[in-house]
Write an enzyme that holds these catalytic residues in place. Structure first.
Site, PDB file in Angstrom:
ATOM      1  N   CYS A  84      26.563  11.145  -0.451  1.00  0.00           N
ATOM      2  CA  CYS A  84      25.784  12.113   0.311  1.00  0.00           C
ATOM      3  C   CYS A  84      26.709  13.107   1.015  1.00  0.00           C
ATOM      4  O   CYS A  84      27.307  13.961   0.365  1.00  0.00           O
ATOM      5  CB  CYS A  84      24.830  11.393   1.266  1.00  0.00           C
ATOM      6  SG  CYS A  84      23.494  12.435   1.904  1.00  0.00           S
ATOM      7  N   HIS A 178      22.502   7.090  -1.666  1.00  0.00           N
ATOM      8  CA  HIS A 178      23.130   6.002  -0.909  1.00  0.00           C
ATOM      9  C   HIS A 178      22.901   4.666  -1.615  1.00  0.00           C
ATOM     10  O   HIS A 178      21.957   3.952  -1.283  1.00  0.00           O
ATOM     11  CB  HIS A 178      22.513   5.910   0.492  1.00  0.00           C
ATOM     12  CG  HIS A 178      22.756   7.085   1.370  1.00  0.00           C
ATOM     13  ND1 HIS A 178      23.818   7.148   2.234  1.00  0.00           N
ATOM     14  CD2 HIS A 178      22.069   8.242   1.520  1.00  0.00           C
ATOM     15  CE1 HIS A 178      23.781   8.297   2.895  1.00  0.00           C
ATOM     16  NE2 HIS A 178      22.725   8.974   2.483  1.00  0.00           N
ATOM     17  N   GLU A 180      24.574   2.028  -1.141  1.00  0.00           N
ATOM     18  CA  GLU A 180      24.862   0.970  -0.172  1.00  0.00           C
ATOM     19  C   GLU A 180      23.633   0.578   0.631  1.00  0.00           C
ATOM     20  O   GLU A 180      23.566  -0.524   1.176  1.00  0.00           O
ATOM     21  CB  GLU A 180      26.008   1.407   0.761  1.00  0.00           C
ATOM     22  CG  GLU A 180      25.649   2.419   1.837  1.00  0.00           C
ATOM     23  CD  GLU A 180      25.501   3.848   1.340  1.00  0.00           C
ATOM     24  OE1 GLU A 180      25.144   4.717   2.160  1.00  0.00           O
ATOM     25  OE2 GLU A 180      25.745   4.109   0.139  1.00  0.00           O
TER      26      GLU A 180
END
Length: 200
Positions: A84, A178, A180
């Protein structure tokens, strides 16, 4: 650099979703360093630049004396993964940066900030990624998109409308989303593979 047998990688810890990246890397067995100073950057073999606010991370990197060391590390071939805001900071060009905004550069791409709207326009989707057997669960939060790629940039993933959202150029990886956030660790594993390959 690595003395424990595990790769030692850093997460740029100036602003953004640092903890999630630390958790993802530790899950894969990496030794993780929170990077806030040039000496901490010098102690790692790879780096993650997290999501957050790209203009804020840019300013803090300059304040903490990290901008030029990160640029030098990228130029010397350190594997770096940006998500990002991290993708924006790895881009050589931004179409709509705020006044005075700079990047670390290294990825021969042009990136548009907040390409999918504001926070309320955040979304999740399953995304096919080149080289991955199964789709990735991708979370987009005020995400950028790549609007132009240089000849050495490999497009790893695009949305159905053609928007490029994951790229690789040599040892540099960038995703507009994202992974994660959903526990997806394959991009982090790819970063660790690049670190291991460079150490050979």
């Amino acid at each position: 650099m690595v003395t424990t047998g595990m790769p030692r990688v850093g997460v740029l810890a100036l602003q953004g979703d640092v903890r999630e990246h630390v958790r993802s890397l530790e899950t894969l067995g990496a030794e993780v360093v929170a990077v806030r100073r040039p000496a901490e950057l010098a102690a790692v073999s790879g780096l993650v630049i997290p999501g957050g606010e790209s203009s804020v991370i840019d300013k803090l990197a300059r304040t903490f004396g990290l901008q030029q060391p990160i640029r030098a590390a990228i130029a010397e071939g350190m594997p770096v993964y940006g998500t990002c805001a991290g993708l924006i900071l790895l881009a050589d060009r931004i179409t709509d940066g705020i006044r005075g905004q700079e990047t670390f550069g290294g990825l021969d791409v042009t990136v548009q900030r907040n390409a999918f709207g504001s926070q309320v326009d955040s979304f999740e989707t399953e995304l096919a990624v080149a080289g991955f057997d199964e789709p990735v669960s991708a979370t987009f939060i005020r995400a950028p998109r790549v609007v132009e790629t240089g000849p050495d940039v490999e497009v790893l993933a695009s949305l159905p409308d053609g928007a490029v959202v994951a790229v690789r150029q040599g040892a540099l990886l960038g995703t507009a989303f994202h992974p994660e956030m959903s526990g997806e660790t394959r991009f982090h594993a790819l970063l660790l593979d690049l670190v291991a390959a460079r150490a050979r």
